[in-house]
Enzyme design. Structure first.
Site, short mmCIF file in Angstrom:
data_model
loop_
_atom_site.label_atom_id
_atom_site.label_comp_id
_atom_site.label_asym_id
_atom_site.label_seq_id
_atom_site.Cartn_x
_atom_site.Cartn_y
_atom_site.Cartn_z
N ARG B 298 39.09 23.55 4.50
CA ARG B 298 40.27 22.99 3.84
C ARG B 298 41.08 24.16 3.29
O ARG B 298 40.75 24.72 2.27
CB ARG B 298 39.80 22.09 2.70
CG ARG B 298 40.85 21.17 2.12
CD ARG B 298 40.37 20.58 0.79
NE ARG B 298 40.56 21.53 -0.27
CZ ARG B 298 39.84 21.57 -1.40
NH1 ARG B 298 38.89 20.70 -1.61
NH2 ARG B 298 40.08 22.49 -2.32
N HIS B 302 42.70 20.25 -2.56
CA HIS B 302 42.16 18.94 -2.16
C HIS B 302 43.30 17.96 -1.91
O HIS B 302 43.36 17.29 -0.89
CB HIS B 302 41.22 18.42 -3.25
CG HIS B 302 40.81 17.00 -3.05
ND1 HIS B 302 40.00 16.61 -2.01
CD2 HIS B 302 41.12 15.87 -3.73
CE1 HIS B 302 39.82 15.29 -2.07
NE2 HIS B 302 40.49 14.82 -3.09
N TYR B 311 38.01 26.89 -8.88
CA TYR B 311 36.62 26.82 -8.41
C TYR B 311 36.32 27.59 -7.13
O TYR B 311 35.18 27.62 -6.70
CB TYR B 311 36.20 25.36 -8.25
CG TYR B 311 37.12 24.53 -7.37
CD1 TYR B 311 37.04 24.60 -5.99
CD2 TYR B 311 38.07 23.69 -7.93
CE1 TYR B 311 37.88 23.85 -5.18
CE2 TYR B 311 38.93 22.93 -7.14
CZ TYR B 311 38.82 23.01 -5.77
OH TYR B 311 39.66 22.27 -4.97
C1 LIG Z 1 33.61 6.34 -4.13
C2 LIG Z 1 34.52 7.46 -4.47
N1 LIG Z 1 34.16 8.32 -5.43
C3 LIG Z 1 34.99 9.33 -5.77
C4 LIG Z 1 36.19 9.49 -5.16
C5 LIG Z 1 37.13 10.61 -5.57
N2 LIG Z 1 37.25 11.58 -4.50
C6 LIG Z 1 38.29 11.54 -3.64
S1 LIG Z 1 38.14 12.66 -2.43
C7 LIG Z 1 36.70 13.26 -3.05
C8 LIG Z 1 36.00 14.37 -2.34
C9 LIG Z 1 35.79 14.07 -0.91
O1 LIG Z 1 35.24 15.17 -0.26
P1 LIG Z 1 34.92 15.13 1.29
O2 LIG Z 1 34.15 13.91 1.64
O3 LIG Z 1 34.31 16.42 1.62
O4 LIG Z 1 36.34 14.98 1.99
P2 LIG Z 1 37.61 15.94 1.91
O5 LIG Z 1 38.43 15.46 0.76
O6 LIG Z 1 37.11 17.34 1.74
O7 LIG Z 1 38.34 15.75 3.18
C10 LIG Z 1 36.35 12.56 -4.21
C11 LIG Z 1 35.16 12.85 -5.04
C12 LIG Z 1 36.53 8.56 -4.16
N3 LIG Z 1 37.70 8.62 -3.51
N4 LIG Z 1 35.68 7.56 -3.83
#
Ligand SMILES: Cc1ncc(C[n+]2csc(CCOP(=O)(O)OP(=O)(O)O)c2C)c(N)n1
Ligand SMILES: [Mg+2]
Lengths: 326, 406
Positions: B298, B302, B311
């Protein structure tokens, strides 16, 4: 000292961690990042990774392991990143967290706090603006509270952590950055007990019951009503389960009118319980039916609609006028 | 597209390791080098790599691609990056409330999306703008959710591209159930290229921790469902690096659920295409699920709400910049003589036009009428919603002509 609500929480968490080495924070991104709202900022640096745990991304896992840690003598404080992401943990909260003390005939205690940033008004995408407190207030075995200002944020989070029962701790995310004076010294006067309501603004004509983000909105409404010669008594409930009914009933017996305000949808929301209890206990004092102002009974809408979905000054005053018109 | 005569990349860049000691002992993840199992066909400099034990199974698929295929994948990469940049810019200008950028993950998404057939179905998370593009979803459709005028709103069945799912992990089970439906319809293993169908479910490295994700692997394994789980391991779940989500990489987990897992270089569009095509072909043929882990990065925050300087260190971003998926494909096409400057310029010009089109569409997107928030809550009329809608309209009209109504 002047603190924002977010900084009040941060200071309260820090104090609780200093006072009791068994207090452990758990959640997504709570470490280096300090949580997406920075409520735990700096705590991992000062207390280490064993006490401020960046958990894997799984809410059921977070609450389930918090239960296990509590069984081992810890006092976990869980952060749910946003209101709408608590549902994967619903099973652990309802089936285990709420019931385990009773199932053990009192042998087991689960002193767990689940912090939930809740409510709308921040222009977020879906699942980031929900008010789901009623699901948990409906569930016996859970205590449910909501802070509304920096002072309560600081004191209530410590009281919740000190509670031997599980506490759902609701934080009004749209108020995180609002600042107010906070007395950090307990010697200056004992803080209000965790489950007491507070008369946020005294008045004579209508009792307005609110909690969390709506307290400020209701205080603003009371200010506007004052200009029109109407005197509103605004009560910050602070605790949704149990309810401080003494404070509520005393106010309604005085004013004879009651309007309940919350962001959550009205159908089977907190207002339904409050209306039922107030009409039963204050029946002979009431000059008007108990009215509710809340979110409409639809899923939380896209953010361009939220201004119209959420109770605002006009809708609150509209209901106040209705109550006065009876 | 063959590997004739191309030399292998020179020195690999230095790596960054995440290493922390926690209660249970040290866990180490190399977050810049995917390791020897990773399927790769083109290196960071655009050199076609020779056949190796890890990529041999997929080499024929790459051989079968024509220069025109390569050019059109390159075009997709560039247009997708441009679409994403425009989304980001629109957020910065206040036109969108939020934008989750896919910068750096273009090859993972285009490779996956291009391997799908018309009748296949995609279940995305919230960052899969590149998959949407490959499914011919108009980019304008993606704006509404982030502008706050709807929750997605597009007809998923128009392009077999489901609504974005923000709650991490939920969609993995929906995808599995959809695949179970395909099985019951008999649209698996008939040998009819236009009939046999498979489902792709997208999530991130963080998503692999969710119960729903793991339950989906169980269900898909038990059903032998025609599915591909596509995990974009971009090394970060907001502020949490891989070692906070798992001890072994996702592709190695699949075996435990009873089906194969493959790690592919997520910045190598040819490799992603080949691995995904093989997995989809197997799924459609009735051979069950595959988990693909696209090892990528990425490059941005985010989302537009995030500040990654809190971080992560710039050094790892720098290393990954060297692995850029577009520069790599461009180098490959140029060195092979498959494309010239005029082609690259034409693609850039097309990207400018696409960006302008998206910008205009966003500016012109009307705010829906307020009472529309009461619509489509139920299929059949519901008395509470009907009453509240009527009350809402009356309440709004009570302001007409007053200050508040203007
Ligand atoms: C059930 C849930 N918990 C927390 C979140 C908040 N949240 C949004 S994206 C994220 C991280 C996701 O990381 P990853 O699966 O690696 O996907 P990326 O964003 O890196 O594409 C979090 C914790 C959420 N959307 N859904
Ligand atoms: Mg990720």
């Amino acid at each position: 000292m002047k603190l924002s609500l977010a900084k009040g929480l941060n200071a309260g968490l820090r104090k609780a961690m200093e006072d009791d080495p068994k207090v452990v924070l758990m959640g997504e991104d709570v470490g280096k990042l300090g949580g997406v709202f920075r409520i735990t900022e700096g705590l991992q640096k000062d207390f280490g990774e064993d006490r401020v745990v960046d958990t894997p991304l799984a809410e059921s896992g977070i609450v389930g392991t918090a239960i296990g840690m509590a069984l081992r003598g810890y006092r976990p404080v869980v952060e749910i990143q946003f209101d709408g992401f608590i549902y994967p943990a619903f099973d652990q909260i309802i089936s285990q967290l709420a019931k385990m003390h009773a199932r053990s005939l009192g042998h087991l205690k689960l002193p767990i706090v689940i912090r939930v940033p809740f409510g709308g008004g921040i222009g977020a995408v879906e699942h980031h603006s929900e008010s789901n407190e009623a699901y948990f207030a409906h569930t016996a075995g859970l205590r449910v509270v909501a802070c509304a200002d920096p002072a309560d944020a600081y004191w209530m989070i410590q009281q919740a952590i000190a509670s031997d029962d599980p506490v759902m701790f609701y934080e009004p995310k749209r108020r995180y950055h609002e600042r107010a004076e906070v007395e950090l010294d307990e010697a200056a006067g004992a803080p209000l007990p965790l489950h007491s309501a507070r008369v946020a603004r005294p008045g004579d004509d209508v009792t307005v019951l609110a909690y969390g983000p709506m307290v400020k909105t209701c205080l603003d409404a009371a200010g506007a009503a004052q200009a029109e010669g109407k005197s509103l008594e605004v009560i910050d409930l602070r605790s949704l389960s149990p309810l401080d009914t003494d404070t509520i009933f005393a106010s309604v017996r005085k004013t004879g009118r009651c309007v309940v305000v919350h962001e959550a949808s009205t159908f089977l929301g907190m207002g339904a319980e409050l209306a039922a209890q107030v009409q039963r206990e204050c029946f002979y004092s009431l000059e008007a039916p108990v009215l509710r102002v809340g979110g409409y009974n639809i899923p939380y809408p896209p953010s361009r609609f939220e201004e119209d979905f959420l109770p605002d000054l006009d809708r609150i005053l509209d209901s106040v006028d209705q109550a006065l018109g009876f | 597209m063959s590997d004739d005569g191309m030399e292998q990349a020179s020195a690999a860049p230095a790596t960054v390791r995440h290493h922390e000691t926690v209660v249970s002992g040290p866990v180490e993840h190399d977050i810049t080098d995917g390791g020897p199992d990773m399927v790769q066909f083109v290196d960071g400099d655009g050199n076609r790599l020779p056949t190796s034990p890890s990529n041999a199974d997929y080499a024929q698929i790459v051989e079968d691609l024509t220069p025109e295929d390569g050019r059109s994948m390159y075009r997709d990469l560039v247009l997708v990056r441009r679409m994403d940049a425009e989304g980001h810019a629109l957020q910065r200008q206040g036109e969108l409330g939020l934008w989750p950028s896919l910068l750096g993950q273009e090859a993972a998404q285009v490779g996956a999306g291009r391997a799908m057939r018309r009748q296949d179905y995609a279940f995305p998370g919230y960052r899969e703008h590149g998959v949407a593009w490959c499914r011919d979803v108009p980019p304008e459709n993606l704006l509404g959710l982030f502008r706050g005028v709807n929750h997605g709103g597009w007809d998923s069945n128009a392009n077999n591209f489901h609504l974005y799912t923000i709650v991490i992990g939920n969609q993995m089970l929906h995808a599995t159930g959809y695949a179970m439906g395909i099985q019951r319809d008999g649209d698996v293993g008939t040998g009819d290229l236009d009939r046999d169908a498979a489902v792709m479910a997208f999530t991130g490295d963080g998503g692999t921790a969710q119960g729903d994700f793991n339950e989906a692997l169980v269900f898909a394994g038990v059903a032998n469902a025609p599915m591909v789980f596509f995990v974009q391991n971009n090394q970060w779940a907001i502020s949490e690096p891989n070692y906070k989500q798992f001890r072994i990489p996702p592709y190695q987990r699949a075996r435990g659920f009873g089906f194969p897992g493959v790690r592919v270089d997520g910045n190598d569009v040819l490799a992603v295409y080949a691995v995904t095509k093989a997995a989809l072909d197997a799924a459609r043929a009735g051979q069950g699920p595959t988990l693909i882990e696209a090892f990528t990065y990425r490059m941005g925050a985010h989302t537009t709400s995030d500040d990654p300087t809190k971080y992560r260190i710039a050094a790892e971003v720098d290393i990954w910049r060297e692995k850029d998926p577009i520069a790599r494909m461009r180098g490959f096409l140029a060195s092979k003589g498959y494309a010239d400057e005029a082609f690259f310029d034409a693609v850039d010009k097309e990207a400018d036009e696409l960006a302008a089109r998206i910008r205009t569409a966003c500016h012109e997107m009307p705010d829906p009428p307020k009472p529309a928030m009461f619509d489509n809550i139920y299929v059949d009329p519901h008395p509470v919603v009907e009453r509240e809608k009527a009350e809402f309209v009356a309440y709004q009209e009570s302001f007409a002509g007053t200050e508040a109504g203007q």
